[in-house]
Design an enzyme around this catalytic site. Structure first.
Site, PDB file in Angstrom:
ATOM      1  N   HIS A  38      36.561  45.920  39.123  1.00 28.46           N
ATOM      2  CA  HIS A  38      35.928  45.959  40.445  1.00 28.46           C
ATOM      3  C   HIS A  38      35.325  47.363  40.637  1.00 28.46           C
ATOM      4  O   HIS A  38      35.779  48.154  41.470  1.00 28.46           O
ATOM      5  CB  HIS A  38      36.968  45.640  41.528  1.00 28.46           C
ATOM      6  CG  HIS A  38      36.377  45.260  42.851  1.00 28.46           C
ATOM      7  ND1 HIS A  38      35.016  45.184  43.077  1.00 28.46           N
ATOM      8  CD2 HIS A  38      36.973  44.941  44.039  1.00 28.46           C
ATOM      9  CE1 HIS A  38      34.812  44.838  44.337  1.00 28.46           C
ATOM     10  NE2 HIS A  38      35.969  44.686  44.933  1.00 28.46           N
ATOM     11  N   ASP A  93      47.232  46.497  45.850  1.00 28.39           N
ATOM     12  CA  ASP A  93      46.293  45.383  46.063  1.00 28.39           C
ATOM     13  C   ASP A  93      47.133  44.112  46.176  1.00 28.39           C
ATOM     14  O   ASP A  93      48.344  44.134  45.926  1.00 28.39           O
ATOM     15  CB  ASP A  93      45.325  45.333  44.859  1.00 28.39           C
ATOM     16  CG  ASP A  93      44.191  44.324  45.021  1.00 28.39           C
ATOM     17  OD1 ASP A  93      43.976  43.824  46.146  1.00 28.39           O
ATOM     18  OD2 ASP A  93      43.532  44.024  44.017  1.00 28.39           O
TER      19      ASP A  93
HETATM   20  N1  NVA Z   1      42.267  41.928  43.092  1.00 30.47           N
HETATM   21  C1  NVA Z   1      41.640  41.206  44.163  1.00 30.47           C
HETATM   22  C2  NVA Z   1      40.596  42.055  44.833  1.00 30.47           C
HETATM   23  C3  NVA Z   1      39.896  41.416  45.987  1.00 30.47           C
HETATM   24  C4  NVA Z   1      38.826  42.281  46.580  1.00 30.47           C
HETATM   25  C5  NVA Z   1      41.019  39.920  43.633  1.00 30.47           C
HETATM   26  O1  NVA Z   1      40.455  39.948  42.541  1.00 30.47           O
HETATM   27  O2  NVA Z   1      41.156  38.887  44.291  1.00 30.47           O
HETATM   28  N1   CP Z   2      37.355  44.653  48.738  1.00 24.37           N
HETATM   29  C1   CP Z   2      36.478  43.634  48.565  1.00 24.37           C
HETATM   30  O1   CP Z   2      35.788  43.531  47.542  1.00 24.37           O
HETATM   31  O2   CP Z   2      36.449  42.744  49.594  1.00 24.37           O
HETATM   32  P1   CP Z   2      35.735  41.326  49.655  1.00 24.37           P
HETATM   33  O3   CP Z   2      36.501  40.407  48.738  1.00 24.37           O
HETATM   34  O4   CP Z   2      35.832  40.912  51.086  1.00 24.37           O
HETATM   35  O5   CP Z   2      34.307  41.464  49.189  1.00 24.37           O
END
Ligand code: NVA
Ligand code: CP
Length: 305
Positions: free
Chosen positions: A130, A219
């Site tokens: 990310h 997270d």
């Molecule tokens: N680790 C989480 C981040 C969401 C912004 C996901 O991948 O769902």
């Molecule tokens: N943190 C983040 O990427 O949030 P969303 O899933 O709302 O885009």
């Protein structure tokens, strides 16, 4: 030269430091209501194969504020959901727009798209990484505490896309990450695409990971795509909740971050995320500013306007 941002290390240390400076300027102009339209007539396509609030909003609003426009596409309403090859989608979409942001499952999907794209492709989250979020997180740290080089970040919880990206960022920007995950959820250096282990250390006890840290972060226990494991994860991660005790062993000036959405009472207590050390709202807002700097850089290169 065509540049993509598919993982954090696609940008060099110098380019990242430039981006953080640029984000500072772009943010300050925005706060003063000064119009800035370097991307007039440019179009961003945003492809979402997973849900989003912040990523969609920050890219769409950001492109608009830079003078361009954004188009939202998702799997359900496009031919991607009916099996059109991602390579073909890359060829076609990149002939019609100037820049593309994709949120999808495997990193391999975005790499295949980028290999067939004529325009820059940005990773808006994959199972593995990310990078836009970590840009915002590091920018937020710099705003609050100054340079991150030599500092220690404590990661408590799942070794997911956020954790992998923190680990990559530590190598590029020369800081340390102390990781504590439950047994069975350890970091996989290959999946994180690391050169070595010089910038991270693993701890069995999350309290030890947090000791003397400059930044404590976590997270969700269950990321998008892992929902079937949710019940098991709730049990496995129970001792990896960031709470006041963990914050108390970090440095007195330590900040708390969470990319959001958060689950109070699971990965973090309400006391911590809503407390004085938390910078989560600045962190969320900064997605807008760093991504504007990123889109400007990918389309125009370094500018001094
Ligand atoms: N680790 C989480 C981040 C969401 C912004 C996901 O991948 O769902
Ligand atoms: N943190 C983040 O990427 O949030 P969303 O899933 O709302 O885009």
């Amino acid at each position: 030269m065509l540049r993509h941002f598919l993982q954090f290390k696609d940008l060099s240390r110098d380019e990242l430091l430039y981006l953080f400076d640029r984000a500072t300027l772009i943010k300050s102009r925005f706060k003063q209501y000064q119009p800035y339209h370097p991307l007039a007539d440019r179009t961003l396509a945003m492809i979402f194969e997973k849900s989003s609030t912040r990523t969609r909003l920050s890219f769409e609003a950001g492109m608009h504020q830079l003078g361009g426009s954004a188009i939202y596409l998702n799997t359900r309403d496009t031919q991607l959901g009916r099996g059109e090859p991602v390579e073909d989608a890359g060829e076609v979409i990149s002939r019609m727009v100037d820049i593309v942001m994709i949120r999808t499952f495997e990193q391999e999907i975005i790499e295949r798209f980028a290999a067939h794209s004529r325009v820059p492709v940005i990773n808006g989250l994959t199972n593995e990484y990310h990078p836009c979020q970590i840009l915002a997180d590091i920018f937020t740290f710099i705003e609050h505490r100054g340079p991150i080089q030599g500092k220690t970040v404590a990661w408590v919880g799942d070794s997911n896309n956020m954790c992998n990206t923190w680990l990559q960022a530590a190598e590029v920007l020369d800081f340390n990450v102390h990781v504590s995950t439950p047994p069975g959820y350890e970091v996989e250096p290959e999946r994180a695409n690391l050169f070595g282990t010089d910038h991270f250390e693993s701890f069995v006890d999350p309290m030890d990971a947090c000791r003397d840290a400059d930044l404590v972060t976590t997270d969700v226990w269950t990321s998008m795509g892992w929902e079937a494991e949710n019940d098991e994860r709730l049990k496995d991660f129970a001792d990896w909740q960031v709470d006041a005790e963990m914050m108390a062993v970090a440095k007195p000036g330590a900040v708390f971050m969470h990319c959001l959405p958060a689950h109070r009472g699971e990965e973090v207590t309400a006391e911590v995320i809503d407390g004085a050390q938390s910078v989560v709202w600045d962190e969320a807002e900064n997605r807008l500013h760093v991504q504007k700097a990123l889109m400007e850089f990918l389309l125009l290169g370094k500018v001094d306007a």
